[in-house]
Design a protein around this motif. Structure first.
Motif, PDB file in Angstrom:
ATOM      1  N   GLY A  92      68.307  22.742  61.745  1.00 52.75           N
ATOM      2  CA  GLY A  92      68.112  23.615  60.596  1.00 52.75           C
ATOM      3  C   GLY A  92      68.295  23.005  59.237  1.00 52.75           C
ATOM      4  O   GLY A  92      67.372  22.447  58.663  1.00 52.75           O
ATOM      5  N   ALA A  93      69.490  23.102  58.702  1.00 51.10           N
ATOM      6  CA  ALA A  93      69.777  22.631  57.346  1.00 51.10           C
ATOM      7  C   ALA A  93      69.703  21.106  57.268  1.00 51.10           C
ATOM      8  O   ALA A  93      69.615  20.555  56.188  1.00 51.10           O
ATOM      9  N   GLN A  94      69.745  20.452  58.398  1.00 45.77           N
ATOM     10  CA  GLN A  94      69.698  18.989  58.434  1.00 45.77           C
ATOM     11  C   GLN A  94      68.261  18.569  58.734  1.00 45.77           C
ATOM     12  O   GLN A  94      67.957  18.004  59.761  1.00 45.77           O
ATOM     13  N   GLY A  95      67.338  18.878  57.831  1.00 51.30           N
ATOM     14  CA  GLY A  95      65.911  18.707  58.020  1.00 51.30           C
ATOM     15  C   GLY A  95      65.475  17.344  58.504  1.00 51.30           C
ATOM     16  O   GLY A  95      64.522  17.234  59.259  1.00 51.30           O
ATOM     17  N   GLU A  96      66.143  16.279  58.066  1.00 52.08           N
ATOM     18  CA  GLU A  96      65.786  14.934  58.512  1.00 52.08           C
ATOM     19  C   GLU A  96      65.925  14.810  60.022  1.00 52.08           C
ATOM     20  O   GLU A  96      65.170  14.083  60.662  1.00 52.08           O
TER      21      GLU A  96
END
Length: 155
Positions: A92-96
């Motif tokens: 999620g928030a860690q798109g990379e």
């Protein structure tokens, strides 16, 4: 099963050194329903029938993938589209991280044959485990070869 078969291919490609392996193969599920269970006896039998040791020095116990592991691995392979979506949702928030989460069959070249997902053989009996091993036997040399080329290029 995928961990054991891929680990053998990685070793055959010379990427699994004893002290400093270039590639570490590990496995975990996205669900918690089998956490702590040992390998399914049908999986162990199917592996043994193909020359793999399912008991190994590391007795396999099912674990659930934890979001904190996302930063630990350069590549995370999901066995099917549902697990891929679950893992990417964790990222999620860690798109990379989402770009490093791929389908095992896709990376293993199975998409060229029309197969994207590696089905879960649990409960399907010996024939289903054999079918899954056929897919793993086709995909793992491709994955190990791609990793070897990538590591040679990275230098």
């Amino acid at each position: 099963m995928a961990e054991i078969v891929l680990r053998a291919e990685v070793a055959a490609a010379g990427l699994a050194g004893e002290t400093a392996p270039a590639v570490v193969v590990d496995s975990a599920g996205t669900g918690d329903w089998h956490v702590g269970d040992t390998m399914d006896p049908d999986a162990r039998k199917a592996l043994a029938g193909r020359g793999h040791d399912g008991s190994g020095p590391k007795t396999h116990r099912a674990r659930q993938f934890e979001p904190s592991w996302l930063s630990r691995y350069d590549l995370i392979l999901a066995m099917d589209s549902r697990n891929l979506a679950d893992l990417r949702r964790m990222a999620g928030a860690q798109g990379e991280d989402a770009g490093r989460i791929r389908l095992f069959g896709e990376v293993g070249g199975l998409a060229d044959t029309g197969t994207r997902d590696i089905p879960d053989p649990w409960g399907g009996g010996p024939d289903k485990f054999g079918q899954v091993l056929d897919l793993l036997d086709a995909a793992t040399p491709v994955i190990a070869g791609r990793l070897a080329r990538l590591l040679r290029t990275a230098g």
